[in-house]
Motif scaffolding. Sequence first.
Motif, short mmCIF file in Angstrom:
data_model
loop_
_atom_site.label_atom_id
_atom_site.label_comp_id
_atom_site.label_asym_id
_atom_site.label_seq_id
_atom_site.Cartn_x
_atom_site.Cartn_y
_atom_site.Cartn_z
N VAL A 447 0.84 -1.20 0.00
CA VAL A 447 0.00 0.00 0.00
C VAL A 447 0.88 1.25 0.00
CG1 VAL A 447 -1.70 1.33 1.32
CG2 VAL A 447 -1.92 -1.17 1.14
N VAL A 448 1.90 1.25 0.86
CA VAL A 448 2.81 2.40 0.93
C VAL A 448 3.59 2.55 -0.38
CG1 VAL A 448 4.85 3.34 2.10
CG2 VAL A 448 3.01 2.30 3.44
N ALA A 449 4.02 1.41 -0.94
CA ALA A 449 4.78 1.46 -2.19
C ALA A 449 3.97 2.11 -3.30
CB ALA A 449 5.18 0.04 -2.60
N ASP A 450 2.70 1.80 -3.38
CA ASP A 450 1.88 2.40 -4.43
C ASP A 450 1.80 3.92 -4.25
OD1 ASP A 450 0.04 1.84 -6.74
OD2 ASP A 450 -1.35 2.93 -5.44
N LYS A 451 1.68 4.37 -3.03
CA LYS A 451 1.64 5.81 -2.74
C LYS A 451 2.95 6.48 -3.17
CE LYS A 451 1.55 8.94 1.27
NZ LYS A 451 2.98 9.23 1.28
N LEU A 452 4.08 5.87 -2.82
CA LEU A 452 5.38 6.46 -3.16
C LEU A 452 5.62 6.46 -4.66
CD1 LEU A 452 7.67 4.97 -0.34
CD2 LEU A 452 6.46 7.17 -0.38
N ARG A 454 3.36 6.69 -6.95
CA ARG A 454 2.55 7.76 -7.52
C ARG A 454 3.23 9.12 -7.34
NH1 ARG A 454 -1.83 8.10 -4.62
NH2 ARG A 454 -1.85 6.15 -3.45
N GLU A 455 3.89 9.29 -6.20
CA GLU A 455 4.65 10.52 -5.98
C GLU A 455 5.79 10.64 -7.00
OE1 GLU A 455 6.12 10.99 -2.03
OE2 GLU A 455 4.18 10.61 -1.08
N LEU A 456 6.49 9.54 -7.24
CA LEU A 456 7.58 9.56 -8.22
C LEU A 456 7.07 9.90 -9.62
CD1 LEU A 456 10.04 6.58 -7.52
CD2 LEU A 456 10.48 9.03 -7.30
N ALA A 457 5.91 9.37 -9.96
CA ALA A 457 5.35 9.63 -11.29
C ALA A 457 5.06 11.11 -11.48
CB ALA A 457 4.10 8.79 -11.50
N GLN A 458 4.58 11.76 -10.44
CA GLN A 458 4.30 13.19 -10.53
C GLN A 458 5.59 14.00 -10.67
OE1 GLN A 458 2.02 14.06 -7.01
NE2 GLN A 458 0.08 13.34 -7.90
N GLN A 459 6.66 13.56 -9.98
CA GLN A 459 7.92 14.30 -9.98
C GLN A 459 8.76 14.00 -11.23
OE1 GLN A 459 9.66 13.05 -6.30
NE2 GLN A 459 8.04 13.95 -5.05
N HIS A 460 8.57 12.80 -11.82
CA HIS A 460 9.41 12.38 -12.94
C HIS A 460 8.53 11.79 -14.04
CE1 HIS A 460 12.96 12.91 -10.36
NE2 HIS A 460 12.27 12.28 -9.42
N PRO A 461 7.82 12.64 -14.76
CA PRO A 461 6.91 12.13 -15.80
C PRO A 461 7.63 11.34 -16.89
CG PRO A 461 7.16 14.53 -15.92
CD PRO A 461 7.76 14.10 -14.63
N GLN A 462 8.93 11.59 -17.07
CA GLN A 462 9.66 10.85 -18.10
C GLN A 462 9.77 9.36 -17.77
OE1 GLN A 462 10.99 12.74 -15.82
NE2 GLN A 462 12.87 11.78 -15.00
N ALA A 463 9.59 9.01 -16.49
CA ALA A 463 9.68 7.60 -16.08
C ALA A 463 8.31 6.98 -15.87
CB ALA A 463 10.50 7.48 -14.79
N GLU A 464 7.27 7.62 -16.41
CA GLU A 464 5.91 7.18 -16.15
C GLU A 464 5.66 5.74 -16.59
OE1 GLU A 464 1.29 8.61 -17.06
OE2 GLU A 464 3.00 9.73 -17.86
N GLY A 465 6.27 5.34 -17.71
CA GLY A 465 6.05 3.98 -18.20
C GLY A 465 6.53 2.92 -17.23
N ALA A 466 7.77 3.07 -16.77
CA ALA A 466 8.33 2.09 -15.83
C ALA A 466 7.57 2.10 -14.51
CB ALA A 466 9.81 2.38 -15.59
N ILE A 467 7.20 3.30 -14.06
CA ILE A 467 6.47 3.40 -12.79
C ILE A 467 5.09 2.76 -12.93
CG2 ILE A 467 5.43 5.02 -11.16
CD1 ILE A 467 7.75 6.95 -11.77
#
Length: 504
Positions: A447-452, A454-467
Motif C-alpha cells: 500500500v505504501v509502495a503504491d503511494k510512493l 505515484r509521488e515519483l510519477a508526478q515528480q518524474h513524468p519521463q519515467a511514467e512507463g516504468a512506474i
Amino acid sequence: MEVELKLLLAPADNDQLLRHPLIAAHAGAPVRTRQLTARYFDTPDLHLLHHGAGLRVRKVDGEWIQTMKAGGSVQSGLHSRNEWEGPVDRPWPRLGRLRKLIGDAPRWLDLLAAPELKQRLEPLFVVDVQRHSWDLEVDGNKIELVLDHGHIERHGHRAPLNEIELELKDGNPASLFAFALQLHEQIPLRLSNINKAERGYMLVRQTGTVPYRAKALELPADATLAETLPAVLGNCLQQIQRNENAVIDGDDAETLHQMRVGVRRLRSALKLFESVAPCPPALLEDVGWLGAELGAARDWDVLLTSTLARVQVSPGGKTGLMDLQALALAAAQAKRREAAQALLSPRYTHLMLALGSWMLQAAPGLQGSAAKFSRQTMQDLHKSLLKRAGRMDDSDPAGVHRTRIAAKRARYALEFFHSLYRSNGARAYLKTLAATQEQLGRHNDLVVADKLLRELAQQHPQAEGAIHFARGYLLAQQATQSTDLAAIRNELHAQRLPHKARPA
C-alpha cells in the motif's frame, strides 16, 4: 555511583558558554582551568571493555589518579556508573589498591581476578583535554559543570573532543536536565550517549556505529510502577539514541530501521502509561514529529531494498526498471539526509532532554505494582486486538493497518513486561503477535509502495512507463498473493494471554 549528563557542542560556541550568564548566576567561584591527560588501559583482547568497565590513570595537579568506572546505564544522555578512584604513585594502574576501593563487590573483584591481568594491561589510547569547571548550586542541587576541549589519540590518529559534563554532586537528577534545557535555549547542544572511553575504543577497534537493537528488559517480580516507568522508557530511549550517530553519519538502512522501531516502542510505552502518567501534549507532538521524519525515510528504504525487488523485468527490458530504481535511490538518500538533519536540530535535543526530565519527575509519584498494571494492560490490549481483527476486510486497507498497529502495541507491551510472566505462555503469545505483524506488514508495504510510486510519477513524468508497470505488477501481486485475513483472525482468537504472573 556517578550520575552525569553529557552534551556535545560546537567548539565555536565554547566562548559563549564560558561567558554564559546562567553559569555566572549559579557559580560559587570563578572557573577553574586545567590541562588533563589520561591514559586508558586494557588487555589486547579488551577484557575490561567486554565486561563493561573502563580503567584510566590521569595526572591531576601533579598527582596520578587511577579511576575505574563500570556497569551502570545510560538513559536519555544521563550516565549512571559505579566509580572507584584513588591516588597511585606512577602513571600505571595499581590493581591491589583498586581492589581495596571496590571492597565487597564480587562482580568487579572477579573482573580484576582474571589470569595475568596485571601483566597483560597496556595503554590503548590517550585523552588530552583542557578542562574548564565550575561548582554550581541550582535550586538546592549541587552540580559540577565541566567543559572539555581536546582530543583522543591512538597511534597518531586523533579524534576531536568537545563536550559538556553536568555531574550531580548532591540533589535530584532531574535538575541536570532542567539546567541543560536552559543552556540549550541559547547554545545548540546535542545529548551524548557515549563517554570518552567508548570514543577511545572506537579508535582502537577502528569501527563506527552499528545497528543497535533493543535489549531485553528484566523487571523484578516485585517491581513497582515508580520503578517500571523509567525502566521501560529508558529502554526505548536507549535504542533511539544508540542509533543516532549511525543515522547521521552512515548509510546503513538497518540503523534507520532500528531507530524508527525505538520511536515506535517509545510511543507505545507512552500510550501504555497514559492513564497513570500522561505525557505532556508538547512532548507527544515532538515524538510524533520524530516518528514522521524517520518513517518517511524508512518507507523509501523499504521500497528500494524490498518492495521493488519483487518486480520482475518488463517485456521491454531492464532499462526502465533500472531507471526507476535509480530514482527511488535518490529519493531514499534525500529522505535520509532530511532525517539526519532532524536529529541535528535543536528540536530533537530539546525533545530528548525534556523527555528525560519529565520521566524522572513523573515516576516517583506512581503507586502500585507493575505486575497488576501489566495484567490489566495486556487484557485491554488483547481485547482491542480481537476487536480490530474482527473488522478486517480485504477491501479496507486502513482496517488491516489498524489491526497491525494493535498487534504491534500488544507485542511491545508484552516485551516490556515479559519477565513478570511465565516464559512459555509469553513466548507463544509473542510468536503469534510477531507473525501477525509480519504478515499484515507485507500487505502494508505494498500500500505504501503504491503511494510512493505515484509521488515519483508526478515528480518524474519521463519515467511514467516504468512506474506504471511497477505499480501494476505490485497491485497484481497483492491480488494474487493476498493475506489470509480469516486465518490470522482465527489464530488470534485461539491465543490465550499468559495469565499467571510470578508471585510479587
